[in-house]
Enzyme design. Sequence first.
Site, PDB file in Angstrom:
ATOM      1  N   ASP A 235       0.829  -1.213   0.000  1.00 41.20           N
ATOM      2  CA  ASP A 235       0.000   0.000   0.000  1.00 41.20           C
ATOM      3  C   ASP A 235       0.858   1.255   0.000  1.00 41.20           C
ATOM      4  O   ASP A 235       0.654   2.173  -0.798  1.00 41.20           O
ATOM      5  CB  ASP A 235      -0.927   0.020   1.223  1.00 41.20           C
ATOM      6  CG  ASP A 235      -2.100  -0.941   1.042  1.00 41.20           C
ATOM      7  OD1 ASP A 235      -2.249  -1.480  -0.076  1.00 41.20           O
ATOM      8  OD2 ASP A 235      -2.852  -1.147   2.010  1.00 41.20           O
TER       9      ASP A 235
ATOM     10  N   LYS B 223      -6.418  -4.733  -6.141  1.00 43.99           N
ATOM     11  CA  LYS B 223      -6.853  -3.913  -5.004  1.00 43.99           C
ATOM     12  C   LYS B 223      -8.110  -3.141  -5.392  1.00 43.99           C
ATOM     13  O   LYS B 223      -8.853  -3.596  -6.254  1.00 43.99           O
ATOM     14  CB  LYS B 223      -5.709  -2.975  -4.600  1.00 43.99           C
ATOM     15  CG  LYS B 223      -4.471  -3.712  -4.131  1.00 43.99           C
ATOM     16  CD  LYS B 223      -4.575  -4.086  -2.666  1.00 43.99           C
ATOM     17  CE  LYS B 223      -3.259  -4.659  -2.185  1.00 43.99           C
ATOM     18  NZ  LYS B 223      -3.130  -4.673  -0.757  1.00 43.99           N
TER      19      LYS B 223
ATOM     20  N   ARG C  23      -4.186  -1.097  -9.643  1.00 42.08           N
ATOM     21  CA  ARG C  23      -3.379   0.064  -9.263  1.00 42.08           C
ATOM     22  C   ARG C  23      -2.146   0.264 -10.150  1.00 42.08           C
ATOM     23  O   ARG C  23      -1.675   1.389 -10.298  1.00 42.08           O
ATOM     24  CB  ARG C  23      -2.938  -0.051  -7.802  1.00 42.08           C
ATOM     25  CG  ARG C  23      -4.050   0.269  -6.845  1.00 42.08           C
ATOM     26  CD  ARG C  23      -3.632   0.093  -5.405  1.00 42.08           C
ATOM     27  NE  ARG C  23      -4.610   0.702  -4.509  1.00 42.08           N
ATOM     28  CZ  ARG C  23      -4.618   0.508  -3.184  1.00 42.08           C
ATOM     29  NH1 ARG C  23      -3.724  -0.281  -2.624  1.00 42.08           N
ATOM     30  NH2 ARG C  23      -5.537   1.106  -2.455  1.00 42.08           N
TER      31      ARG C  23
ATOM     32  N   ARG D 219      -6.032   5.622  -2.058  1.00 39.21           N
ATOM     33  CA  ARG D 219      -4.572   5.776  -2.127  1.00 39.21           C
ATOM     34  C   ARG D 219      -4.118   6.494  -3.396  1.00 39.21           C
ATOM     35  O   ARG D 219      -3.093   7.169  -3.395  1.00 39.21           O
ATOM     36  CB  ARG D 219      -3.862   4.424  -1.990  1.00 39.21           C
ATOM     37  CG  ARG D 219      -4.158   3.769  -0.681  1.00 39.21           C
ATOM     38  CD  ARG D 219      -3.074   2.888  -0.135  1.00 39.21           C
ATOM     39  NE  ARG D 219      -3.561   2.335   1.125  1.00 39.21           N
ATOM     40  CZ  ARG D 219      -3.580   3.015   2.277  1.00 39.21           C
ATOM     41  NH1 ARG D 219      -3.079   4.230   2.338  1.00 39.21           N
ATOM     42  NH2 ARG D 219      -4.086   2.472   3.357  1.00 39.21           N
TER      43      ARG D 219
END
Length: 462
Positions: free
Chosen positions: A118, A145, A149, A191
């Site tokens: 992460d 995720k 990503r 994120r």
Amino acid sequence: IEITLQLLARFGVQVQREGWRAFTIAQGATYRSPGEIHVEADASSASYFIALGALAASAQAPVRIEGVGAHSIQGDIRFVDAAQAMGAVVQQGPNWLEVHRGRWPLRAIDLDCNHIPDAAMTLAIMALYADGPSTLRNIASWRVKETDRIAAMATELRKLGAEVIEAADSLTVYPLRQVRAAAIHTYDDHRVAMCFSLAAFHGLIDGLSAPQPLRILEPRCVAKTFPDYFETLFSVARAEVADIPVLTIDGPTASGKGTLAAEVAKALGYHLLDSGALYRAAALAAQEAGLDAQDEAALAALAAQLPLRFEPGRIWLGDRDVSEAVRREDIGALASQISAHAAVRDALRQRQLEFRRLPGLVADGRDMGTVIFPDATLKVFLTASAETRAQRRHKQLISKGISANLDTLLQDLKARDARDQSRRTAPLRPAQDAQLLDNSALSIEASVQQVLVWWAQRRPFK
Ligand code: DC
């Protein structure tokens, strides 16, 4: 599992383990209170501020992060090592970190990120500030995720102007050599939103052309883990005032500028300045103090030290909520009188300027575009007819159960227009570069849409 085992140990329970295959807890094992226990903050959330320190904080004013530190047992605390490898200077206590810039530009890295999947997204952004290409390896889990990503980071980094090589389970990011204004799509992934905010510091890169604005789309996705992320970022980062976007909406009384400004501010996520409320609050205080509306010096002195505080939708004068009181008709009329004094306007000027904070401001009033924010990105001037405005005000008052006469309202309104337009200081008039908007026949939604279209045209985002 490591966190669980460590936490059990802190409570006096020893777990026997055979690697990752089997864990055995002795029969009769009981918890023993450690007496005091520190509940850790979230190490992944800390990564953005560790990176911020590495990019932009000086040794004299490091970024201090409380809640995680040398005693943290979360996997993502290992991000500290990666940040140090890139050049961050990190001091740590049991539950805190202090970070500032060390090496600059940052040192490029080639890192297996399996243990910090992460937080490693933050490294991909730090790589823009490095001295060569950085490769993040063993990140196949990124693909499954909140979104894919690896693909998301590659696409959005390229929008900024970065060169990126995407592989099945790795990502290579080149330092930023040219930058474009970019609107970053966030894929409902907190994120992506948080790490890309750190790309906004690209003005720190030596030799890059002029800095460009960065827009994070759907920023509320940060709510998943860090609802006030941007507020926290803005509390430690400052922008040049001239770079903070301002949209002004000026116009005569009852033109609907307050409603329009509030809706536009909401749509853009910007702060709101209802400058009329400042003059109204000053008028209310003047009336209560028994001041003469012509006593310019006394009025200015009062305005300069008004204990005014704004909350969303509320106005406080000292410890009194005056949100309703300032909306009274007599207070509006008195505000119009006292606002004609240059010294009163000067006394309230600085307070208005202070509303210009990140991420941006929508300001409504009479002289927002002409005097207070002459460099605003977009200036709108409302021009609804006096008759339309009188009708609106009439409807408003009736709906509040206040009796009102349309003709009297129209006369009052014309008198107020004449006074606001003819006063010597900051008369009501459109700025030369203002967009005129006659909203007489427009719904609020249509007016908001029109202003947002103009706004979009003036921002550099595709
Ligand atoms: O927008 P409003 O009706 O709340 O404003 C009340 C009075 O305050 C208005 O009649 C004139 C004055 N005013 C001003 O002079 N300059 C501003 N920027 C805002 C309001």
